[in-house]
Design a protein around this motif. Structure first.
Motif, PDB file in Angstrom:
ATOM      1  N   GLY A 193       0.829  -1.198   0.000  1.00 12.50           N
ATOM      2  CA  GLY A 193       0.000   0.000   0.000  1.00 12.50           C
ATOM      3  C   GLY A 193       0.864   1.248   0.000  1.00 12.50           C
ATOM      4  N   SER A 194       0.218   2.392  -0.007  1.00 13.82           N
ATOM      5  CA  SER A 194       0.915   3.678   0.001  1.00 13.82           C
ATOM      6  C   SER A 194       0.711   4.372   1.339  1.00 13.82           C
ATOM      7  CB  SER A 194       0.403   4.592  -1.120  1.00 13.82           C
ATOM      8  OG  SER A 194       0.700   4.067  -2.391  1.00 13.82           O
ATOM      9  N   LEU A 195       1.766   4.987   1.820  1.00 14.77           N
ATOM     10  CA  LEU A 195       1.708   5.776   3.048  1.00 14.77           C
ATOM     11  C   LEU A 195       1.124   7.149   2.745  1.00 14.77           C
ATOM     12  CD1 LEU A 195       2.536   6.318   6.054  1.00 14.77           C
ATOM     13  CD2 LEU A 195       4.701   7.204   5.122  1.00 14.77           C
ATOM     14  N   PHE A 196       0.090   7.542   3.491  1.00 13.95           N
ATOM     15  CA  PHE A 196      -0.447   8.893   3.458  1.00 13.95           C
ATOM     16  C   PHE A 196      -0.019   9.565   4.755  1.00 13.95           C
ATOM     17  CE2 PHE A 196      -2.743   7.189   0.060  1.00 13.95           C
ATOM     18  CZ  PHE A 196      -3.547   8.138  -0.559  1.00 13.95           C
ATOM     19  N   GLU A 197       0.687  10.655   4.653  1.00 14.93           N
ATOM     20  CA  GLU A 197       1.196  11.346   5.842  1.00 14.93           C
ATOM     21  C   GLU A 197       0.872  12.831   5.759  1.00 14.93           C
ATOM     22  OE1 GLU A 197       5.223  10.625   8.119  1.00 14.93           O
ATOM     23  OE2 GLU A 197       5.575  12.058   6.502  1.00 14.93           O
ATOM     24  N   ILE A 198       0.204  13.330   6.774  1.00 17.25           N
ATOM     25  CA  ILE A 198      -0.117  14.755   6.840  1.00 17.25           C
ATOM     26  C   ILE A 198       0.714  15.379   7.945  1.00 17.25           C
ATOM     27  CG2 ILE A 198      -1.910  16.464   7.327  1.00 17.25           C
ATOM     28  CD1 ILE A 198      -3.943  14.533   6.172  1.00 17.25           C
ATOM     29  N   GLU A 199       1.437  16.420   7.580  1.00 20.24           N
ATOM     30  CA  GLU A 199       2.311  17.097   8.532  1.00 20.24           C
ATOM     31  C   GLU A 199       2.517  18.531   8.069  1.00 20.24           C
ATOM     32  OE1 GLU A 199       6.070  15.395  10.946  1.00 20.24           O
ATOM     33  OE2 GLU A 199       6.476  15.746   8.821  1.00 20.24           O
ATOM     34  N   ASN A 200       2.349  19.474   8.982  1.00 19.74           N
ATOM     35  CA  ASN A 200       2.550  20.895   8.683  1.00 19.74           C
ATOM     36  C   ASN A 200       1.738  21.363   7.475  1.00 19.74           C
ATOM     37  OD1 ASN A 200       4.464  21.102  10.797  1.00 19.74           O
ATOM     38  ND2 ASN A 200       6.081  20.342   9.435  1.00 19.74           N
ATOM     39  N   GLY A 201       0.493  20.880   7.384  1.00 20.63           N
ATOM     40  CA  GLY A 201      -0.378  21.329   6.309  1.00 20.63           C
ATOM     41  C   GLY A 201      -0.072  20.743   4.948  1.00 20.63           C
ATOM     42  N   THR A 202       0.753  19.703   4.903  1.00 15.47           N
ATOM     43  CA  THR A 202       1.131  19.071   3.633  1.00 15.47           C
ATOM     44  C   THR A 202       0.781  17.584   3.662  1.00 15.47           C
ATOM     45  OG1 THR A 202       2.953  20.624   3.257  1.00 15.47           O
ATOM     46  CG2 THR A 202       3.037  18.547   2.059  1.00 15.47           C
ATOM     47  N   LEU A 203       0.111  17.126   2.604  1.00 17.67           N
ATOM     48  CA  LEU A 203      -0.158  15.702   2.438  1.00 17.67           C
ATOM     49  C   LEU A 203       0.942  15.103   1.589  1.00 17.67           C
ATOM     50  CD1 LEU A 203      -1.883  13.100   2.519  1.00 17.67           C
ATOM     51  CD2 LEU A 203      -3.135  13.991   0.541  1.00 17.67           C
ATOM     52  N   CYS A 204       1.554  14.033   2.085  1.00 18.77           N
ATOM     53  CA  CYS A 204       2.619  13.341   1.353  1.00 18.77           C
ATOM     54  C   CYS A 204       2.186  11.894   1.144  1.00 18.77           C
ATOM     55  CB  CYS A 204       3.918  13.394   2.145  1.00 18.77           C
ATOM     56  SG  CYS A 204       5.335  12.687   1.293  1.00 18.77           S
ATOM     57  N   VAL A 205       2.238  11.429  -0.107  1.00 21.01           N
ATOM     58  CA  VAL A 205       1.923  10.039  -0.436  1.00 21.01           C
ATOM     59  C   VAL A 205       3.213   9.361  -0.888  1.00 21.01           C
ATOM     60  CG1 VAL A 205       0.576   8.500  -1.908  1.00 21.01           C
ATOM     61  CG2 VAL A 205      -0.434  10.648  -1.102  1.00 21.01           C
ATOM     62  N   VAL A 206       3.533   8.224  -0.275  1.00 16.54           N
ATOM     63  CA  VAL A 206       4.799   7.538  -0.546  1.00 16.54           C
ATOM     64  C   VAL A 206       4.536   6.063  -0.835  1.00 16.54           C
ATOM     65  CG1 VAL A 206       7.107   6.979   0.319  1.00 16.54           C
ATOM     66  CG2 VAL A 206       5.983   9.100   1.046  1.00 16.54           C
ATOM     67  N   SER A 207       5.175   5.545  -1.891  1.00 13.98           N
ATOM     68  CA  SER A 207       5.116   4.118  -2.221  1.00 13.98           C
ATOM     69  C   SER A 207       6.537   3.588  -2.374  1.00 13.98           C
ATOM     70  CB  SER A 207       4.348   3.891  -3.527  1.00 13.98           C
ATOM     71  OG  SER A 207       3.031   4.390  -3.451  1.00 13.98           O
ATOM     72  N   VAL A 208       6.780   2.374  -1.875  1.00 15.19           N
ATOM     73  CA  VAL A 208       8.100   1.742  -2.012  1.00 15.19           C
ATOM     74  C   VAL A 208       7.906   0.261  -2.311  1.00 15.19           C
ATOM     75  CG1 VAL A 208       9.245   3.365  -0.444  1.00 15.19           C
ATOM     76  CG2 VAL A 208       8.291   1.249   0.460  1.00 15.19           C
ATOM     77  N   ASP A 209       8.879  -0.328  -2.983  1.00 14.90           N
ATOM     78  CA  ASP A 209       8.821  -1.779  -3.219  1.00 14.90           C
ATOM     79  C   ASP A 209      10.165  -2.465  -2.994  1.00 14.90           C
ATOM     80  OD1 ASP A 209      10.332  -1.071  -5.402  1.00 14.90           O
ATOM     81  OD2 ASP A 209       8.927  -1.810  -6.913  1.00 14.90           O
ATOM     82  N   GLY A 210      11.097  -1.759  -2.353  1.00 20.07           N
ATOM     83  CA  GLY A 210      12.404  -2.341  -2.085  1.00 20.07           C
ATOM     84  C   GLY A 210      13.453  -1.989  -3.119  1.00 20.07           C
ATOM     85  N   TYR A 211      13.006  -1.546  -4.309  1.00 21.28           N
ATOM     86  CA  TYR A 211      13.933  -1.171  -5.379  1.00 21.28           C
ATOM     87  C   TYR A 211      13.783   0.287  -5.788  1.00 21.28           C
ATOM     88  CZ  TYR A 211      13.906  -6.250  -5.790  1.00 21.28           C
ATOM     89  OH  TYR A 211      13.982  -7.604  -5.517  1.00 21.28           O
TER      90      TYR A 211
END
Length: 371
Positions: A155-173
């Motif tokens: 899945g993807s990480l959704f992170e809200i911090e300091n008024g900013t939404l950050c979406v992050v995806s990783v698969d090891g590579y």
């Protein structure tokens, strides 16, 4: 149960709800769509992990509910002529579907056999334009892992911090990250959404400023798109600390036209397929990047002009990973940042002052040419 509605409305609703219907399940009802007729008609698909329901206006003659097979219902409605579709169930679970001179009778399942979707308790809620969510998912979902042995990265990480939404995806590579400013005051929250749910959310999103409301519960998350709602479980586990993963120092930089870089990668990749794999050998210099690939099918090489700086460097990449990054980057010019032949490569839009998009890819070992 008996109701009538326009074919195009019914077909759109069936297609939407079907995304969450189980392809095969020990609970036969989950392979169907729950249809509930009341003030309006509500269609629900659910596979115990994800649920989607949507409502459409209809002329309801007799309220009621039933479950009809998702695949067959979709094929029938799609095949009907344009016009008003009538669905009725008078006795048992035998459903009659008609439109014009076309008529079908199919067996359904009692609505009582359909499991209830677990609701999302009220929690942190925020909203953003649907087209923004759509672009954020599109530009990161390709880096979601398919390895079920590490579920947190499917899945993807959704992170809200300091008024900013950050979406992050990783698969090891590789790692894909997308940021967007939101109108939030001091909120801080993070959650992981399964890639399958995000793929469905993208298909539901309109390419418009209409809002999508996202509610984060303790174990589930809800996406509300007007009359359509998607509910998904959250993935549990510790996500990688992406802020410490991305390198800060580089020795080689190259700015290239996105379209030119993409075409060169695609051409050199023509001699690579699922059975015959080989890395792209990329040689960075001040004014160009030379790409070379050698497989049992032959040899391909090409180059793209760049504005470069720093040290010359030869490095290898998986062609698909590199191509995915170039395709997803939201800019006409890309900046490629490198350290050495064994350190991660970072690709960002050349004009991205807000650092809204970043893609990191790990290099691969280059074989000796001719071996």
């Amino acid at each position: 149960m008996k109701f009538s509605c326009e074919k195009h409305l019914l077909l759109a609703a069936v297609n939407t709800a079907s995304r969450a219907a189980a392809a095969k399940s020990p609970i036969p009802a989950l392979e169907g769509i729950l249809i509930e007729a009341g003030e309006h008609v509500k269609l629900t698909g659910y596979d115990l992990k994800e649920g989607i329901y949507t409502s459409i206006p209809a002329d309801v003659a007799t309220p009621g509910a039933a479950v009809l097979g998702a695949r067959l219902l979709g094929e029938i409605v799609r095949s009907l002529p344009d016009g008003v579709v009538t669905i009725s169930i008078e006795k048992g679970t035998l459903a009659n579907i008609s439109c014009g001179k076309s008529e079908f009778s199919i067996m359904g399942t009692a609505a009582a056999d359909y499991p209830e979707i677990q609701g999302v308790e009220e929690g942190f809620t925020f909203s953003l334009p649907q087209k923004t969510l759509r672009s954020m998912i599109d530009q990161t979902i390709f880096a979601v892992s398919s390895n079920e042995s590490r579920p947190v990265y499917t899945g993807s990480l959704f992170e809200i911090e300091n008024g900013t939404l950050c979406v992050v995806s990783v698969d090891g590579y590789r790692l894909a990250m997308r940021r967007e400013k939101l109108e939030l005051d001091g909120a801080a929250v993070s959650f992981i959404v399964p890639g399958a749910a995000l793929s469905d959310a993208v298909k539901i999103c309109a390419d418009a400023d209409d809002p999508v409301e996202i509610t984060v519960g303790a174990k589930q998350i809800r996406f509300s798109f007007g009359e359509t709602v998607l509910i998904s479980r959250r993935l549990e586990g510790e996500f990688i600390n992406y802020k410490k993963t991305v390198p800060a120092n580089f020795t080689t930089f190259a700015v290239a036209e996105k379209a030119d870089f993409q075409r060169v990668i695609e051409r050199v990749s023509l001699i690579i397929d699922d059975k015959i794999k080989s890395p792209l050998r990329c040689t960075f210099s001040i004014d160009s990047v030379e790409l070379l690939c050698v497989t049992s099918l032959g040899r391909a090489e090409d180059s793209v002009s760049v504005e470069g700086a720093g040290l010359p460097l030869e490095i290898g990449f998986n062609n698909r990973y590199l191509l995915d990054a170039v395709k997803a980057a939201p800019s006409e010019k890309l900046k490629v940042c490198l350290g050495n032949s064994t350190s991660p490569c970072v690709i960002v839009p050349e004009d991205d002052a807000d650092e809204s998009f970043l893609f990191m890819i790990l290099p691969v070992r280059l074989p000796q040419i001719g071996n």
